[in-house]
Design a protein around this motif. Structure first.
Motif, PDB file in Angstrom:
ATOM      1  N   LEU A   1     -16.862 -35.187  52.289  1.00 29.86           N
ATOM      2  CA  LEU A   1     -17.816 -36.060  51.597  1.00 29.86           C
ATOM      3  C   LEU A   1     -18.878 -36.582  52.558  1.00 29.86           C
ATOM      4  O   LEU A   1     -18.597 -36.867  53.720  1.00 29.86           O
ATOM      5  N   ASP A   2     -20.091 -36.723  52.052  1.00 32.88           N
ATOM      6  CA  ASP A   2     -21.181 -37.275  52.861  1.00 32.88           C
ATOM      7  C   ASP A   2     -21.133 -38.794  52.865  1.00 32.88           C
ATOM      8  O   ASP A   2     -21.547 -39.434  53.831  1.00 32.88           O
ATOM      9  N   LEU A   3     -20.712 -39.363  51.742  1.00 34.84           N
ATOM     10  CA  LEU A   3     -20.618 -40.828  51.689  1.00 34.84           C
ATOM     11  C   LEU A   3     -19.738 -41.272  50.528  1.00 34.84           C
ATOM     12  O   LEU A   3     -19.435 -40.485  49.625  1.00 34.84           O
ATOM     13  N   LEU A   4     -19.346 -42.543  50.600  1.00 29.11           N
ATOM     14  CA  LEU A   4     -18.617 -43.164  49.489  1.00 29.11           C
ATOM     15  C   LEU A   4     -19.563 -44.171  48.842  1.00 29.11           C
ATOM     16  O   LEU A   4     -20.311 -44.861  49.543  1.00 29.11           O
TER      17      LEU A   4
ATOM     18  N   LEU B   1     -11.876 -49.487  55.258  1.00 26.22           N
ATOM     19  CA  LEU B   1     -10.646 -48.987  55.891  1.00 26.22           C
ATOM     20  C   LEU B   1     -10.680 -47.469  56.016  1.00 26.22           C
ATOM     21  O   LEU B   1     -10.339 -46.910  57.061  1.00 26.22           O
ATOM     22  N   ALA B   2     -11.127 -46.809  54.941  1.00 29.98           N
ATOM     23  CA  ALA B   2     -11.199 -45.334  54.960  1.00 29.98           C
ATOM     24  C   ALA B   2     -12.160 -44.895  56.073  1.00 29.98           C
ATOM     25  O   ALA B   2     -11.871 -43.958  56.825  1.00 29.98           O
TER      26      ALA B   2
ATOM     27  N   ILE C   1     -12.836 -41.329  42.637  1.00 31.46           N
ATOM     28  CA  ILE C   1     -11.552 -41.714  43.255  1.00 31.46           C
ATOM     29  C   ILE C   1     -11.163 -43.032  42.591  1.00 31.46           C
ATOM     30  O   ILE C   1     -11.658 -44.104  42.954  1.00 31.46           O
ATOM     31  N   THR C   2     -10.319 -42.941  41.581  1.00 32.66           N
ATOM     32  CA  THR C   2     -10.020 -44.123  40.747  1.00 32.66           C
ATOM     33  C   THR C   2      -8.557 -44.070  40.278  1.00 32.66           C
ATOM     34  O   THR C   2      -7.919 -43.035  40.398  1.00 32.66           O
ATOM     35  N   TYR C   3      -8.083 -45.170  39.717  1.00 30.87           N
ATOM     36  CA  TYR C   3      -6.666 -45.171  39.317  1.00 30.87           C
ATOM     37  C   TYR C   3      -6.406 -44.518  37.973  1.00 30.87           C
ATOM     38  O   TYR C   3      -5.271 -44.257  37.604  1.00 30.87           O
TER      39      TYR C   3
ATOM     40  N   LEU D   1      -5.803 -46.994  47.662  1.00 30.62           N
ATOM     41  CA  LEU D   1      -7.173 -46.511  47.436  1.00 30.62           C
ATOM     42  C   LEU D   1      -7.804 -46.065  48.760  1.00 30.62           C
ATOM     43  O   LEU D   1      -8.415 -44.985  48.838  1.00 30.62           O
ATOM     44  N   ALA D   2      -7.621 -46.877  49.814  1.00 35.92           N
ATOM     45  CA  ALA D   2      -8.198 -46.523  51.124  1.00 35.92           C
ATOM     46  C   ALA D   2      -7.620 -45.196  51.612  1.00 35.92           C
ATOM     47  O   ALA D   2      -8.364 -44.327  52.097  1.00 35.92           O
ATOM     48  N   SER D   3      -6.312 -45.006  51.452  1.00 39.76           N
ATOM     49  CA  SER D   3      -5.681 -43.752  51.894  1.00 39.76           C
ATOM     50  C   SER D   3      -6.263 -42.573  51.138  1.00 39.76           C
ATOM     51  O   SER D   3      -6.590 -41.539  51.716  1.00 39.76           O
ATOM     52  N   ARG D   4      -6.396 -42.750  49.836  1.00 42.20           N
ATOM     53  CA  ARG D   4      -6.907 -41.647  48.998  1.00 42.20           C
ATOM     54  C   ARG D   4      -8.370 -41.339  49.327  1.00 42.20           C
ATOM     55  O   ARG D   4      -8.782 -40.190  49.382  1.00 42.20           O
ATOM     56  N   MET D   5      -9.134 -42.409  49.568  1.00 41.67           N
ATOM     57  CA  MET D   5     -10.552 -42.212  49.927  1.00 41.67           C
ATOM     58  C   MET D   5     -10.659 -41.384  51.211  1.00 41.67           C
ATOM     59  O   MET D   5     -11.443 -40.435  51.295  1.00 41.67           O
ATOM     60  N   ALA D   6      -9.844 -41.743  52.214  1.00 47.83           N
ATOM     61  CA  ALA D   6      -9.904 -41.041  53.508  1.00 47.83           C
ATOM     62  C   ALA D   6      -9.491 -39.583  53.323  1.00 47.83           C
ATOM     63  O   ALA D   6     -10.122 -38.668  53.864  1.00 47.83           O
ATOM     64  N   GLU D   7      -8.426 -39.392  52.536  1.00 54.85           N
ATOM     65  CA  GLU D   7      -7.907 -38.041  52.287  1.00 54.85           C
ATOM     66  C   GLU D   7      -8.960 -37.165  51.596  1.00 54.85           C
ATOM     67  O   GLU D   7      -9.253 -36.062  52.039  1.00 54.85           O
ATOM     68  N   VAL D   8      -9.554 -37.696  50.534  1.00 54.92           N
ATOM     69  CA  VAL D   8     -10.544 -36.930  49.758  1.00 54.92           C
ATOM     70  C   VAL D   8     -11.788 -36.671  50.610  1.00 54.92           C
ATOM     71  O   VAL D   8     -12.329 -35.568  50.628  1.00 54.92           O
TER      72      VAL D   8
END
Ligand code: GMT
Length: 382
Positions: free
Chosen positions: A85-88, A102-103, A35-37, A72-79
């Motif tokens: 996902l088990d973890l980030l 935040l996610a 999850i990157t730009y 990034l937080a929004s995308r992390m939560a979405e993905v």
């Protein structure tokens, strides 16, 4: 496991480590979601079990600084939600850790999403210690469900600077010893020069002291023929090019810019120069060692955890150009010494820092963090 990885997808060491980690984990059967730009530089998204989710940061005239951290937080939560996902696992604390927090909070009503922060160096020693980022960096480290550092040096600095003790697990950087391997003949070196090659790889930032490389070459060439390959780009490349002309060695230095396949270049060299002011680990030195190229580094930060002076490389004081140049001359003129050190360097990479040794440490840590339900504190109780 299903793991989300966030890093700076550029040429920095932390992005490289994160990308290689994702590739190795995918190879071992895990599902990896970057999850990157932008697409991490060493990542081929066509590889099985590798997924890439771009973070789009839309701009608006009101924003002087587009809030990447929030996108990034929004995308992390979405993905995390979509792909269960088990973890980030975020690399480089700022701002990735805060986005992960935040996610986690965004999803907290439905599920627990743990996150691990890996501290790489300047996020602790330079940027994170700056007054403007210090409180948020400290907070984000404290709130991480797991924290790893890539050297004991960073573990100690985190304790000293941020007061975070006992919960930073050291998992050193690693190298793929099948990709990074020696080339005894070094035949390809001739396309650069007839002389033996020295190599330097970095992001050409002041902390790397790239001018020192040019000064060292000029000193070496007073007695011994040599040619320097400068790989990478950054703010200090221009000044280094000017210095090479001033010292009259411009024909003996090749500035190659950013290179995607450094594993093809490093084995051509005889010696790696890493004259850095500070290095939390020194990934370029490890890559060189795996290629049987001894490194001359500085007694700074985590470098002594990697290089054993006189055994698999040399360590000199920061800025001691005469000493560093003398070590280069030794290695270029004494074949037996070079062979012995090249073999020891490869041995260190294989026996202490190979992917086979290090990746399982991450896997165990993931299991530990995901299994540690008791450490989960709901957002409301904080
Ligand atoms: O060296 C840099 O400026 C880039 C930085 C990064 O975070 O990308 O590198 C740090 O992380 C690397 C990978 O873990 C380490 O090998 C480097 O030693 C470390 N750099 C510094 O501490 C200056």
């Amino acid at each position: 496991m299903k793991i989300g990885i966030t890093c700076y997808p550029t040429y920095g060491g932390s992005g490289i480590v994160a990308t290689e980690l994702g590739l190795e984990l995918a190879n071992r059967g895990h599902d990896i979601h970057f999850i990157t730009y932008s697409n991490p530089i060493r990542l081929d998204p066509g590889i099985p079990r590798i997924h890439y989710h771009e973070v789009e940061v839309s701009n608006y005239p009101l924003f002087q600084y587009p809030p990447y951290c929030l996108a990034l937080a929004s995308r992390m939560a979405e993905v995390a939600q979509c792909y269960a996902l088990d973890l980030l696992h975020v690399h480089y604390a700022i701002p990735h850790s805060i986005s992960a927090l935040l996610a986690q909070q965004m999803l907290s009503r439905e599920r627990h999403l743990p996150f691990i922060t890996t501290l790489h160096g300047t996020d602790i020693t330079l940027v994170g210690s700056d007054r403007s980022y210090f409180p948020i960096t400290k907070f984000s480290i404290e709130q991480s469900n797991g924290v790893t550092s890539i050297s004991e040096f960073i573990q100690q600095r985190t304790a000293e600077v941020f007061g975070v003790k006992d919960r930073v697990r050291v998992i050193p950087n690693f190298v793929n010893i099948k990709t990074y391997k020696p080339d005894a003949k070094k035949a390809g070196a001739r396309r650069f020069a007839r002389e033996k090659l020295l190599i330097h790889l970095s992001n050409f930032r002041p902390v790397k002291r790239v001018n020192d490389c040019v000064h060292i070459l000029a000193r070496v060439r007073k007695s011994t023929p040599a040619h320097l390959l400068m790989v990478g780009d950054g703010p200090d490349r221009g000044p280094a090019e000017v210095l090479a002309r001033e010292l009259g060695v411009q024909d003996h230095v090749s500035f190659l810019g950013k290179q995607d396949h450094v594993e093809r270049l490093i084995p051509l060299a005889h010696v790696l120069l890493m004259p850095s002011e500070l290095e939390a680990f020194g990934l370029a030195a490890l890559e060189a060692m795996a290629c049987g190229v001894p490194a001359i580094g500085t007694n700074a930060g985590g470098v002594p955890e990697l290089i054993t002076h006189g055994v698999d490389g040399f360590l000199e004081e920061v800025g001691d150009l005469d000493a560093q140049a003398a070590r280069v001359v030794e290695l270029l003129t004494n074949n037996r010494l070079h062979q012995r050190m090249a073999a020891s360097a490869r041995h260190t990479a294989v026996s202490r820092f190979s992917t086979e040794r290090i990746i399982p440490q991450y896997e165990h840590y993931y299991e530990e963090i995901c299994g540690a339900k008791s450490s989960v504190r709901p957002a409301t109780s904080r």
